[in-house]
Design a protein around this motif. Sequence first.
Motif, PDB file in Angstrom:
ATOM      1  N   VAL A  67      -5.000  -1.047   2.139  1.00  0.00           N
ATOM      2  CA  VAL A  67      -5.205   0.252   1.499  1.00  0.00           C
ATOM      3  C   VAL A  67      -3.867   0.952   1.264  1.00  0.00           C
ATOM      4  CG1 VAL A  67      -6.221   2.547   1.803  1.00  0.00           C
ATOM      5  CG2 VAL A  67      -7.541   0.517   2.418  1.00  0.00           C
ATOM      6  N   THR A  68      -2.939   0.838   2.221  1.00  0.00           N
ATOM      7  CA  THR A  68      -1.637   1.474   2.076  1.00  0.00           C
ATOM      8  C   THR A  68      -0.822   0.829   0.963  1.00  0.00           C
ATOM      9  OG1 THR A  68      -1.654   1.992   4.436  1.00  0.00           O
ATOM     10  CG2 THR A  68       0.449   2.175   3.310  1.00  0.00           C
ATOM     11  N   CYS A  69      -0.944  -0.489   0.789  1.00  0.00           N
ATOM     12  CA  CYS A  69      -0.260  -1.169  -0.316  1.00  0.00           C
ATOM     13  C   CYS A  69      -0.715  -0.608  -1.663  1.00  0.00           C
ATOM     14  CB  CYS A  69      -0.528  -2.679  -0.270  1.00  0.00           C
ATOM     15  SG  CYS A  69       0.432  -3.561   0.969  1.00  0.00           S
ATOM     16  N   VAL A  70      -2.024  -0.405  -1.790  1.00  0.00           N
ATOM     17  CA  VAL A  70      -2.561   0.166  -3.032  1.00  0.00           C
ATOM     18  C   VAL A  70      -1.977   1.562  -3.256  1.00  0.00           C
ATOM     19  CG1 VAL A  70      -4.659   0.948  -4.198  1.00  0.00           C
ATOM     20  CG2 VAL A  70      -4.677  -1.197  -2.905  1.00  0.00           C
ATOM     21  N   LEU A  71      -1.923   2.369  -2.205  1.00  0.00           N
ATOM     22  CA  LEU A  71      -1.346   3.713  -2.313  1.00  0.00           C
ATOM     23  C   LEU A  71       0.124   3.641  -2.730  1.00  0.00           C
ATOM     24  CD1 LEU A  71      -1.351   6.841  -1.738  1.00  0.00           C
ATOM     25  CD2 LEU A  71      -0.547   6.241   0.541  1.00  0.00           C
ATOM     26  N   ALA A  72       0.892   2.743  -2.106  1.00  0.00           N
ATOM     27  CA  ALA A  72       2.318   2.637  -2.414  1.00  0.00           C
ATOM     28  C   ALA A  72       2.538   2.248  -3.878  1.00  0.00           C
ATOM     29  CB  ALA A  72       2.975   1.615  -1.499  1.00  0.00           C
ATOM     30  N   VAL A  73       1.736   1.309  -4.386  1.00  0.00           N
ATOM     31  CA  VAL A  73       1.850   0.909  -5.793  1.00  0.00           C
ATOM     32  C   VAL A  73       1.555   2.096  -6.703  1.00  0.00           C
ATOM     33  CG1 VAL A  73       0.814  -0.521  -7.609  1.00  0.00           C
ATOM     34  CG2 VAL A  73       1.367  -1.533  -5.392  1.00  0.00           C
ATOM     35  N   CYS A  74       0.497   2.843  -6.392  1.00  0.00           N
ATOM     36  CA  CYS A  74       0.143   4.013  -7.206  1.00  0.00           C
ATOM     37  C   CYS A  74       1.277   5.044  -7.192  1.00  0.00           C
ATOM     38  CB  CYS A  74      -1.144   4.647  -6.677  1.00  0.00           C
ATOM     39  SG  CYS A  74      -2.618   3.630  -6.902  1.00  0.00           S
ATOM     40  N   CYS A  75       1.883   5.254  -6.016  1.00  0.00           N
ATOM     41  CA  CYS A  75       2.980   6.227  -5.911  1.00  0.00           C
ATOM     42  C   CYS A  75       4.196   5.774  -6.706  1.00  0.00           C
ATOM     43  CB  CYS A  75       3.351   6.438  -4.443  1.00  0.00           C
ATOM     44  SG  CYS A  75       2.108   7.321  -3.486  1.00  0.00           S
ATOM     45  N   LEU A  76       4.533   4.496  -6.634  1.00  0.00           N
ATOM     46  CA  LEU A  76       5.681   3.976  -7.383  1.00  0.00           C
ATOM     47  C   LEU A  76       5.450   4.101  -8.883  1.00  0.00           C
ATOM     48  CD1 LEU A  76       6.513   0.805  -5.252  1.00  0.00           C
ATOM     49  CD2 LEU A  76       7.998   2.793  -5.592  1.00  0.00           C
ATOM     50  N   GLY A 107       7.520   6.546 -11.359  1.00  0.00           N
ATOM     51  CA  GLY A 107       8.303   5.742 -12.282  1.00  0.00           C
ATOM     52  C   GLY A 107       9.407   4.928 -11.641  1.00  0.00           C
ATOM     53  N   GLU A 108       9.248   4.553 -10.374  1.00  0.00           N
ATOM     54  CA  GLU A 108      10.259   3.747  -9.694  1.00  0.00           C
ATOM     55  C   GLU A 108       9.992   2.257  -9.876  1.00  0.00           C
ATOM     56  OE1 GLU A 108      10.875   4.629  -5.613  1.00  0.00           O
ATOM     57  OE2 GLU A 108      11.009   6.795  -5.932  1.00  0.00           O
ATOM     58  N   ASN A 131       9.102   2.460  -1.689  1.00  0.00           N
ATOM     59  CA  ASN A 131       9.501   1.060  -1.757  1.00  0.00           C
ATOM     60  C   ASN A 131       9.345   0.395  -0.400  1.00  0.00           C
ATOM     61  OD1 ASN A 131      11.833  -1.094  -1.374  1.00  0.00           O
ATOM     62  ND2 ASN A 131      11.425  -1.002  -3.575  1.00  0.00           N
ATOM     63  N   GLN A 132       9.838   1.069   0.635  1.00  0.00           N
ATOM     64  CA  GLN A 132       9.697   0.499   1.973  1.00  0.00           C
ATOM     65  C   GLN A 132       8.228   0.419   2.367  1.00  0.00           C
ATOM     66  OE1 GLN A 132      10.864   1.659   6.491  1.00  0.00           O
ATOM     67  NE2 GLN A 132      12.548   1.737   5.045  1.00  0.00           N
ATOM     68  N   MET A 133       7.465   1.448   2.020  1.00  0.00           N
ATOM     69  CA  MET A 133       6.050   1.457   2.350  1.00  0.00           C
ATOM     70  C   MET A 133       5.334   0.257   1.741  1.00  0.00           C
ATOM     71  SD  MET A 133       3.183   4.359   1.475  1.00  0.00           S
ATOM     72  CE  MET A 133       4.178   5.697   2.111  1.00  0.00           C
ATOM     73  N   LEU A 134       5.645  -0.044   0.474  1.00  0.00           N
ATOM     74  CA  LEU A 134       4.973  -1.147  -0.216  1.00  0.00           C
ATOM     75  C   LEU A 134       5.278  -2.479   0.446  1.00  0.00           C
ATOM     76  CD1 LEU A 134       3.385  -2.449  -2.530  1.00  0.00           C
ATOM     77  CD2 LEU A 134       5.482  -2.371  -3.901  1.00  0.00           C
ATOM     78  N   TYR A 135       6.553  -2.793   0.600  1.00  0.00           N
ATOM     79  CA  TYR A 135       6.910  -4.138   1.052  1.00  0.00           C
ATOM     80  C   TYR A 135       6.669  -4.341   2.542  1.00  0.00           C
ATOM     81  CZ  TYR A 135       8.544  -5.320  -3.531  1.00  0.00           C
ATOM     82  OH  TYR A 135       8.585  -5.590  -4.874  1.00  0.00           O
ATOM     83  N   VAL A 136       6.866  -3.308   3.340  1.00  0.00           N
ATOM     84  CA  VAL A 136       6.564  -3.441   4.764  1.00  0.00           C
ATOM     85  C   VAL A 136       5.076  -3.676   4.962  1.00  0.00           C
ATOM     86  CG1 VAL A 136       6.427  -2.173   6.940  1.00  0.00           C
ATOM     87  CG2 VAL A 136       8.555  -2.172   5.645  1.00  0.00           C
TER      88      VAL A 136
END
Length: 328
Positions: free
Chosen positions: A35-44, A48-49, A179-184
């Motif tokens: 679920v956090t990966c999905v959130l991180a992708v949406c935030c990025l 626009g990162e 970025n760290q949130m997504l990959y971690v």
Amino acid sequence: MVYSVLQERIMTRPFGDDGNSFKFSMFLVLCNRLVTCVLAVCCLLWVGESMKPVAPSYGYAAVSLSNVMATTCQYEALKYVTFPLQTLGKCAKMIPVMVWGSIMLQKRYKKRDYVLAVAITTGLMLFFLTGPVSSKKQNARSDAVMWGSALMLGYLGFDGFTSTFQDRLFKGYSMSAYNQMLYVNMFSAAVSFCGLVTSGQLLPALAFIRRHPEALSSIFVLSLSATVGQLFILHTIKKFGALFFAAIMTTRQFLSILVSSALFANPLSTGQWLGTAVVFVALYCKTFLGTKVKPVHPQKSPGRAPIKAGYSTKEGQGTSKEYLISSE
């Protein structure tokens, strides 16, 4: 608060008429991280990162592995000890952070920090010795308290390593929190999935959810509350600073103990309330003494990007990165 209540509900209370409890801690970790990966992708995408990794894979993987181990130990501990003890044990995370910081980052801490660490340890010991601390399932078994305490020590050790290594990533590479949130969390999801498969827990966990669909809704809300909590965490730190955030987190932990005592019949003895008070007074003192945040000026090092301002605090103090992975 929702996360705290559901964590105890899922791990300590039975589902359905058969009286079976959910026992698959790593499955909870997997759901949280997905679920956090999905959130991180949406935030990025929202900001626009770029989604490209900034640090080497082994950097993300080290944080992920220690974070999965810490979270699993946290969930497993609830099988053996009460939620109030588990929550108070989590309050002692400054001790392993100081140890790892001294070893990995060569940080030096003030006498005040050591005094506060001793005060927190004293409060924990008072809580431990003056009332029941084993979960109701274990019927006050001494070995249950031993296993629960060992798991909490494992949580503190791994969590301290996670925080310190996150600090190294932020200081060594120009990366955003998203970025760290997504990959971690991506690595954490992979680690927890492999752990479920190799331990043979994946199919039993899915079978339990098939028999008790209400468990899936609780797990989803648990994961969603932990994930959305990260957005509040990032916003609070950005808008109001690490000091205000630390006060909120300390208050949240105290309220979690009160809610647990009320909802799940975990009454505390007089000595345990005194130990709880010692721990939280020490935490509030830590929050409001020596709290100025110093932005780090960009510095260049060979082969690495400049450090971004705003990710580090005063030497010897915990940085806001301690709470970037999850609100656990």
